[in-house]
Design a protein around this motif. Sequence first.
Motif, short mmCIF file in Angstrom:
data_model
loop_
_atom_site.label_atom_id
_atom_site.label_comp_id
_atom_site.label_asym_id
_atom_site.label_seq_id
_atom_site.Cartn_x
_atom_site.Cartn_y
_atom_site.Cartn_z
N ALA A 1 0.86 -1.19 0.00
CA ALA A 1 0.00 0.00 0.00
C ALA A 1 0.90 1.24 0.00
N ASP A 2 0.56 2.24 -0.75
CA ASP A 2 1.31 3.49 -0.79
C ASP A 2 2.80 3.21 -0.99
N PHE A 3 3.16 2.95 -2.23
CA PHE A 3 4.52 2.47 -2.49
C PHE A 3 5.18 3.21 -3.65
N GLN A 4 6.49 3.02 -3.70
CA GLN A 4 7.33 3.48 -4.80
C GLN A 4 7.85 2.23 -5.50
N LEU A 5 7.58 2.12 -6.79
CA LEU A 5 7.97 0.94 -7.56
C LEU A 5 8.94 1.36 -8.66
N HIS A 6 10.02 0.63 -8.77
CA HIS A 6 10.94 0.83 -9.90
C HIS A 6 10.97 -0.44 -10.74
N LEU A 7 10.94 -0.27 -12.04
CA LEU A 7 11.15 -1.43 -12.92
C LEU A 7 11.75 -0.96 -14.23
N GLU A 8 12.35 -1.90 -14.91
CA GLU A 8 12.89 -1.63 -16.24
C GLU A 8 12.24 -2.60 -17.21
N PHE A 9 11.95 -2.10 -18.39
CA PHE A 9 11.31 -2.98 -19.37
C PHE A 9 11.90 -2.71 -20.76
N ALA A 10 11.78 -3.71 -21.60
CA ALA A 10 12.17 -3.56 -23.00
C ALA A 10 11.11 -4.24 -23.84
N GLN B 1 14.17 0.58 -20.75
CA GLN B 1 13.51 1.81 -20.32
C GLN B 1 13.16 1.68 -18.84
N THR B 2 12.96 2.81 -18.19
CA THR B 2 12.62 2.76 -16.76
C THR B 2 11.23 3.34 -16.50
N TYR B 3 10.56 2.75 -15.54
CA TYR B 3 9.36 3.32 -14.93
C TYR B 3 9.63 3.47 -13.43
N ASP B 4 9.33 4.65 -12.92
CA ASP B 4 9.27 4.83 -11.47
C ASP B 4 7.85 5.27 -11.17
N ILE B 5 7.18 4.46 -10.40
CA ILE B 5 5.74 4.62 -10.17
C ILE B 5 5.49 4.80 -8.68
N ILE B 6 4.89 5.91 -8.33
CA ILE B 6 4.53 6.16 -6.92
C ILE B 6 3.02 6.09 -6.82
N PHE B 7 2.55 5.16 -6.04
CA PHE B 7 1.12 4.84 -6.04
C PHE B 7 0.54 5.00 -4.65
N GLU B 8 -0.56 5.76 -4.54
CA GLU B 8 -1.28 5.87 -3.27
C GLU B 8 -2.58 5.11 -3.39
N SER B 9 -2.85 4.27 -2.42
CA SER B 9 -4.00 3.37 -2.46
C SER B 9 -5.31 4.13 -2.27
N HIS C 1 8.89 8.18 -16.57
CA HIS C 1 9.30 7.25 -17.62
C HIS C 1 10.60 7.76 -18.23
N ASN C 2 11.65 6.98 -18.09
CA ASN C 2 12.95 7.38 -18.63
C ASN C 2 13.33 8.79 -18.18
N GLY C 3 12.99 9.13 -16.93
CA GLY C 3 13.35 10.43 -16.37
C GLY C 3 12.37 11.55 -16.67
N CYS C 4 11.27 11.26 -17.36
CA CYS C 4 10.27 12.29 -17.71
C CYS C 4 8.96 12.02 -16.96
N VAL C 5 8.37 13.06 -16.40
CA VAL C 5 7.10 12.90 -15.68
C VAL C 5 5.96 12.68 -16.66
N LEU C 6 5.26 11.59 -16.49
CA LEU C 6 4.08 11.31 -17.31
C LEU C 6 2.79 11.68 -16.59
N HIS C 7 2.80 11.52 -15.28
CA HIS C 7 1.64 11.85 -14.43
C HIS C 7 2.19 12.29 -13.09
N HIS C 8 1.52 13.26 -12.47
CA HIS C 8 1.92 13.68 -11.13
C HIS C 8 0.70 13.64 -10.22
N ARG C 9 0.67 12.69 -9.33
CA ARG C 9 -0.45 12.48 -8.39
C ARG C 9 -1.79 12.54 -9.13
N ARG C 10 -1.83 11.86 -10.24
CA ARG C 10 -3.05 11.83 -11.05
C ARG C 10 -3.98 10.74 -10.51
N GLU C 11 -5.24 11.11 -10.32
CA GLU C 11 -6.19 10.13 -9.78
C GLU C 11 -6.70 9.18 -10.86
#
Length: 254
Positions: free
Chosen positions: A99-108, A170-178, A197-207
């Motif tokens: 719950a309420d976490f920071q997730l890092h992953l890399e994908f190709a 590529q990288t995703y850093d995802i901060i998720f609030e439950s 995504h790859n160092g660029c903000v795609l969403h900021h605390r978007r519901e």
Amino acid sequence: MVMTATAQKPKLGYKDTPIIPGTEWHVHDGDRPQPRVVTSGSSFSHQAAPPSDAIVLFDGKDLSQWQGGGGKPARWKVEGGYMEVAPKSGSIRTKQGFADFQLHLEFATPSKVEGDSQGRGNSGVLINGIYEVQVLDSFNNPTYPDGQAGALYGQVPPLVNASKEPGVWQTYDIIFESPSWDDSGKLTKKANVTVIHNGCVLHHRREFTGNTPHRTNGDYSRPHDPEMFIQLQDHSNPTRFRNVWVRSIGEYDK
Ligand code: MG
């Protein structure tokens, strides 16, 4: 010229889907503006060591932190320090909940380009199996904007398209609030997410407006535990993942 009643199928996406609440757009609307393309620089790093308080979900060696649906063993391929979707083997999910976490992953996405639109390099990060941050090959691959890489699927396109070429990590850093509900089942907080995504903000605390189904609007009609598994999607494309870790956001003054 005589207009016929036969509706032309739109080039991208759908027009026969409901309007997304709070917008003028249909779910998967091909006319929604395409996110601006950004070439991400080197403001992100691959294969960085996880923070000391992270729970490592995949270190390149095995799927011990993962399972398939119904508690079955995860059947994705593991080799060369990455895991790869074994098409039709099913999505995999973490054994633990968060719950309420920071997730890092890399994908190709697959270096061998096959298919187009939603059929190219499709996977996804689905929190609790129902809130999807899309994974897709969105490098020169037009699709409906709320379905491209980094979209909150069927709801919100990413602010920009920071996708790398097929086969490139590529990288995703995802901060998720439950989300949360009170005892009577009334929603008290929507889920929100920040995606980098790859160092660029795609969403900021978007519901999220709810869960993220295909071709319709989601909702919060089914309360669930704040601790949620993290699922990676088998969408029949052999997308790869590596260096997956998660840590609790925590609280101030604790
Ligand atoms: Mg997907």
